[in-house]
Design a protein around this motif. Sequence first.
Motif, PDB file in Angstrom:
ATOM      1  N   VAL B 129       0.848  -1.192   0.000  1.00 43.01           N
ATOM      2  CA  VAL B 129       0.000   0.000   0.000  1.00 43.01           C
ATOM      3  C   VAL B 129       0.883   1.241   0.000  1.00 43.01           C
ATOM      4  O   VAL B 129       1.843   1.341   0.768  1.00 43.01           O
ATOM      5  CB  VAL B 129      -0.927   0.012   1.235  1.00 43.01           C
ATOM      6  CG1 VAL B 129      -1.634   1.341   1.347  1.00 43.01           C
ATOM      7  CG2 VAL B 129      -1.941  -1.099   1.147  1.00 43.01           C
ATOM      8  N   ARG B 130       0.585   2.177  -0.901  1.00 42.89           N
ATOM      9  CA  ARG B 130       1.281   3.466  -0.944  1.00 42.89           C
ATOM     10  C   ARG B 130       0.234   4.560  -0.950  1.00 42.89           C
ATOM     11  O   ARG B 130      -0.938   4.323  -1.242  1.00 42.89           O
ATOM     12  CB  ARG B 130       2.185   3.558  -2.178  1.00 42.89           C
ATOM     13  CG  ARG B 130       3.278   2.522  -2.204  1.00 42.89           C
ATOM     14  CD  ARG B 130       4.146   2.677  -3.424  1.00 42.89           C
ATOM     15  NE  ARG B 130       5.008   3.828  -3.333  1.00 42.89           N
ATOM     16  CZ  ARG B 130       6.232   3.795  -2.784  1.00 42.89           C
ATOM     17  NH1 ARG B 130       6.704   2.695  -2.293  1.00 42.89           N
ATOM     18  NH2 ARG B 130       6.962   4.886  -2.741  1.00 42.89           N
ATOM     19  N   ARG B 131       0.645   5.790  -0.634  1.00 43.56           N
ATOM     20  CA  ARG B 131      -0.325   6.867  -0.506  1.00 43.56           C
ATOM     21  C   ARG B 131       0.009   7.985  -1.481  1.00 43.56           C
ATOM     22  O   ARG B 131       1.178   8.311  -1.693  1.00 43.56           O
ATOM     23  CB  ARG B 131      -0.301   7.417   0.927  1.00 43.56           C
ATOM     24  CG  ARG B 131      -1.341   8.480   1.180  1.00 43.56           C
ATOM     25  CD  ARG B 131      -1.516   8.708   2.671  1.00 43.56           C
ATOM     26  NE  ARG B 131      -2.604   9.627   2.904  1.00 43.56           N
ATOM     27  CZ  ARG B 131      -2.437  10.883   3.288  1.00 43.56           C
ATOM     28  NH1 ARG B 131      -1.226  11.359   3.503  1.00 43.56           N
ATOM     29  NH2 ARG B 131      -3.482  11.660   3.469  1.00 43.56           N
ATOM     30  N   ILE B 132      -1.046   8.542  -2.082  1.00 42.86           N
ATOM     31  CA  ILE B 132      -0.883   9.716  -2.930  1.00 42.86           C
ATOM     32  C   ILE B 132      -1.124  10.924  -2.039  1.00 42.86           C
ATOM     33  O   ILE B 132      -2.220  11.103  -1.499  1.00 42.86           O
ATOM     34  CB  ILE B 132      -1.863   9.688  -4.107  1.00 42.86           C
ATOM     35  CG1 ILE B 132      -1.605   8.455  -4.970  1.00 42.86           C
ATOM     36  CG2 ILE B 132      -1.742  10.952  -4.938  1.00 42.86           C
ATOM     37  CD1 ILE B 132      -2.723   8.147  -5.934  1.00 42.86           C
ATOM     38  N   GLU B 133      -0.085  11.732  -1.837  1.00 42.05           N
ATOM     39  CA  GLU B 133      -0.201  12.838  -0.879  1.00 42.05           C
ATOM     40  C   GLU B 133      -0.957  14.028  -1.462  1.00 42.05           C
ATOM     41  O   GLU B 133      -1.512  14.837  -0.729  1.00 42.05           O
ATOM     42  CB  GLU B 133       1.198  13.274  -0.436  1.00 42.05           C
ATOM     43  CG  GLU B 133       1.793  12.351   0.602  1.00 42.05           C
ATOM     44  CD  GLU B 133       3.208  12.736   0.977  1.00 42.05           C
ATOM     45  OE1 GLU B 133       3.966  13.156   0.083  1.00 42.05           O
ATOM     46  OE2 GLU B 133       3.544  12.617   2.161  1.00 42.05           O
ATOM     47  N   GLN B 171      -2.444  12.997 -15.581  1.00 40.81           N
ATOM     48  CA  GLN B 171      -1.568  13.667 -14.635  1.00 40.81           C
ATOM     49  C   GLN B 171      -0.816  12.635 -13.816  1.00 40.81           C
ATOM     50  O   GLN B 171      -1.354  11.565 -13.502  1.00 40.81           O
ATOM     51  CB  GLN B 171      -2.401  14.546 -13.714  1.00 40.81           C
ATOM     52  CG  GLN B 171      -1.740  15.894 -13.477  1.00 40.81           C
ATOM     53  CD  GLN B 171      -2.501  16.719 -12.462  1.00 40.81           C
ATOM     54  OE1 GLN B 171      -3.721  16.677 -12.418  1.00 40.81           O
ATOM     55  NE2 GLN B 171      -1.764  17.446 -11.655  1.00 40.81           N
ATOM     56  N   LEU B 172       0.438  12.943 -13.469  1.00 37.21           N
ATOM     57  CA  LEU B 172       1.241  12.012 -12.680  1.00 37.21           C
ATOM     58  C   LEU B 172       1.202  12.401 -11.205  1.00 37.21           C
ATOM     59  O   LEU B 172       1.417  13.570 -10.860  1.00 37.21           O
ATOM     60  CB  LEU B 172       2.690  12.024 -13.175  1.00 37.21           C
ATOM     61  CG  LEU B 172       2.980  11.219 -14.439  1.00 37.21           C
ATOM     62  CD1 LEU B 172       4.433  11.397 -14.838  1.00 37.21           C
ATOM     63  CD2 LEU B 172       2.672   9.755 -14.229  1.00 37.21           C
ATOM     64  N   TYR B 173       0.887  11.443 -10.364  1.00 40.21           N
ATOM     65  CA  TYR B 173       0.874  11.693  -8.924  1.00 40.21           C
ATOM     66  C   TYR B 173       1.956  10.838  -8.264  1.00 40.21           C
ATOM     67  O   TYR B 173       1.947   9.618  -8.413  1.00 40.21           O
ATOM     68  CB  TYR B 173      -0.478  11.313  -8.323  1.00 40.21           C
ATOM     69  CG  TYR B 173      -1.633  12.147  -8.808  1.00 40.21           C
ATOM     70  CD1 TYR B 173      -1.959  13.346  -8.175  1.00 40.21           C
ATOM     71  CD2 TYR B 173      -2.404  11.729  -9.888  1.00 40.21           C
ATOM     72  CE1 TYR B 173      -3.026  14.109  -8.610  1.00 40.21           C
ATOM     73  CE2 TYR B 173      -3.472  12.484 -10.341  1.00 40.21           C
ATOM     74  CZ  TYR B 173      -3.783  13.668  -9.698  1.00 40.21           C
ATOM     75  OH  TYR B 173      -4.833  14.422 -10.133  1.00 40.21           O
ATOM     76  N   PRO B 174       2.895  11.457  -7.522  1.00 39.74           N
ATOM     77  CA  PRO B 174       3.898  10.641  -6.815  1.00 39.74           C
ATOM     78  C   PRO B 174       3.266   9.930  -5.618  1.00 39.74           C
ATOM     79  O   PRO B 174       2.304  10.415  -5.029  1.00 39.74           O
ATOM     80  CB  PRO B 174       4.943  11.654  -6.359  1.00 39.74           C
ATOM     81  CG  PRO B 174       4.214  12.941  -6.278  1.00 39.74           C
ATOM     82  CD  PRO B 174       3.106  12.893  -7.290  1.00 39.74           C
ATOM     83  N   THR B 175       3.813   8.754  -5.261  1.00 39.16           N
ATOM     84  CA  THR B 175       3.294   8.027  -4.095  1.00 39.16           C
ATOM     85  C   THR B 175       4.382   7.923  -3.038  1.00 39.16           C
ATOM     86  O   THR B 175       5.571   8.000  -3.349  1.00 39.16           O
ATOM     87  CB  THR B 175       2.857   6.605  -4.487  1.00 39.16           C
ATOM     88  OG1 THR B 175       4.001   5.906  -4.967  1.00 39.16           O
ATOM     89  CG2 THR B 175       1.795   6.606  -5.548  1.00 39.16           C
ATOM     90  N   VAL B 176       3.967   7.757  -1.790  1.00 41.26           N
ATOM     91  CA  VAL B 176       4.934   7.524  -0.711  1.00 41.26           C
ATOM     92  C   VAL B 176       4.622   6.200  -0.043  1.00 41.26           C
ATOM     93  O   VAL B 176       3.477   5.777   0.024  1.00 41.26           O
ATOM     94  CB  VAL B 176       4.921   8.654   0.350  1.00 41.26           C
ATOM     95  CG1 VAL B 176       5.478   9.931  -0.217  1.00 41.26           C
ATOM     96  CG2 VAL B 176       3.533   8.859   0.919  1.00 41.26           C
ATOM     97  N   GLY B 177       5.670   5.538   0.441  1.00 44.15           N
ATOM     98  CA  GLY B 177       5.497   4.282   1.154  1.00 44.15           C
ATOM     99  C   GLY B 177       5.124   4.533   2.604  1.00 44.15           C
ATOM    100  O   GLY B 177       5.151   5.673   3.072  1.00 44.15           O
TER     101      GLY B 177
END
Lengths: 64, 438
Positions: B129-133, B171-177
């Motif tokens: 699971v990663r989150r789009i901030e 659109q590109l959204y970065p994810t965080v772990g």
Amino acid sequence: MTPIGMGIAVVGAGIGIGMIGSKAMEAISRQPEAVGDIRANMILTAALVEGAALIAIILSLIAG
Amino acid sequence: MRRYILSFICVFCLAAFAFSQDQHAPQSGGHPAGEQHGAADHQPAHGEGSHDAGCGPIEDHGFDPGATAFHHVSDQNVYNIGPIQLPLPCILYAPGHGFTTFSSGRFHPDSHGNGHAAIDGYVLVEGLVRRIEDPSFPKGEVEVGHHPYLKKEVQENGKEKEIPYVCYNSQLYPTVGHSTADFGMFGGGITSFYDFSMTKNVVTMLIVFLFLAFVFSSVAKAYAKRDGMAPTGLQGFIEPIFLFIQDEVAKPFIGAKWEKYLPFLMSIFFFILGLNLFGQIPFFGGSNVTGNLAFTGVMAILTFLVVNLSGNKHYWEHVLWMPGVPSVLKVLILTPVEFLGIFIKPFTLMLRLCANITAGHIVITIFISLIFIFGKGQWGPSLGTSIGSTVLTMFMMAIELLVAFIQAFVFTLLTASYIGSAVEDGHGHDHEEAGAHH
């Protein structure tokens, strides 16, 4: 630099564990009845040598 | 003779299996054959299908054995048996956003563990699971398409990192772990959300715990029922291992007080052994629990507590103020080194188990990857490397079986020797010191 540091650490551990193994083999052939004690201590010493190499590997992983 | 024919059929089936993976490639849009579908069902994110979301062409990195291997040894939010992804409960907490709980089946993961949906800004990338901030990303359940994930290299604190991006509405959204407790040492650290989910490793631990509880309660029952008779069945399998640890580890290394610490030693030995062996079963989760720093860290903390809480006066005297050594040496070298040693001992316990088990899993994955590195979608090389890598993998798994026992044994042995040094009476040592002074 990380892989080089890891490699050097592994060389050290390899030499150390190799010497432990060779001496243990010698000891067993000299005194086959003590094989149980020698084996337990051989693994213990090898684990301690391995510990030093693992710390070096982790440190190179962190620094690299 | 029959055995040779049987093993040839096995190898041939494996090669055909590998080759059929390559056959997918042309159908899914003109990728170079064989590069895209490595390791059957666990290929990390690739550009397939991202064109329909309109984020432009994605550069093709090809098959990355390193990334595949690390994906395999990591913990996951789905339990995978072969290509099937069983959902697990997700319990996620983001400060300011509160708790979010749902089943990871709602991500609709494909056989690679990549989710087709985003839920409240959470996505499933390669089983994690990663989150789009980005607050502009819509909340609730959003369909993000067949394969919206792509990886980009970014610079962070002077280190290069690969971060999966989600492509949604051009659109590109970065994810965080999720947050990790490694203080940024292994590329983790505190991020914008915490993952309290029941992951694959937790499920594996529960399975092994239940199995061990069943085995030991039935063995204990057998001892009560068949008192004084020769052991049979399961009892006959467990007894020699139990006696080996008791007679070769607990008694010689702990000394007179061995009986008090025997339950602890047996618990860690059989739990680590069970998890090591369970992780060896191919296609059944392939869990790498004992190769997880968090798990081995907890084991090492337990050892640390047991050793230091049962340490007697003699032990602390030797750590803090070694008798028979000049004060200058004590202050400058011995005491600092011995004090650090208290923490280094469990630290190496943690690293040794983790590194050995993880290394075994990675080597096996790399051997399987050889098929996809050298095969490149042609029959000849695929078949040739399949035979080679089958033999190598079977050899490696035999070694791993040995390592599973040795590492469980070493962990128990070292724990016993640390406990032994903490509880021993001073007599033996006084003689040695007296001898050293002559």
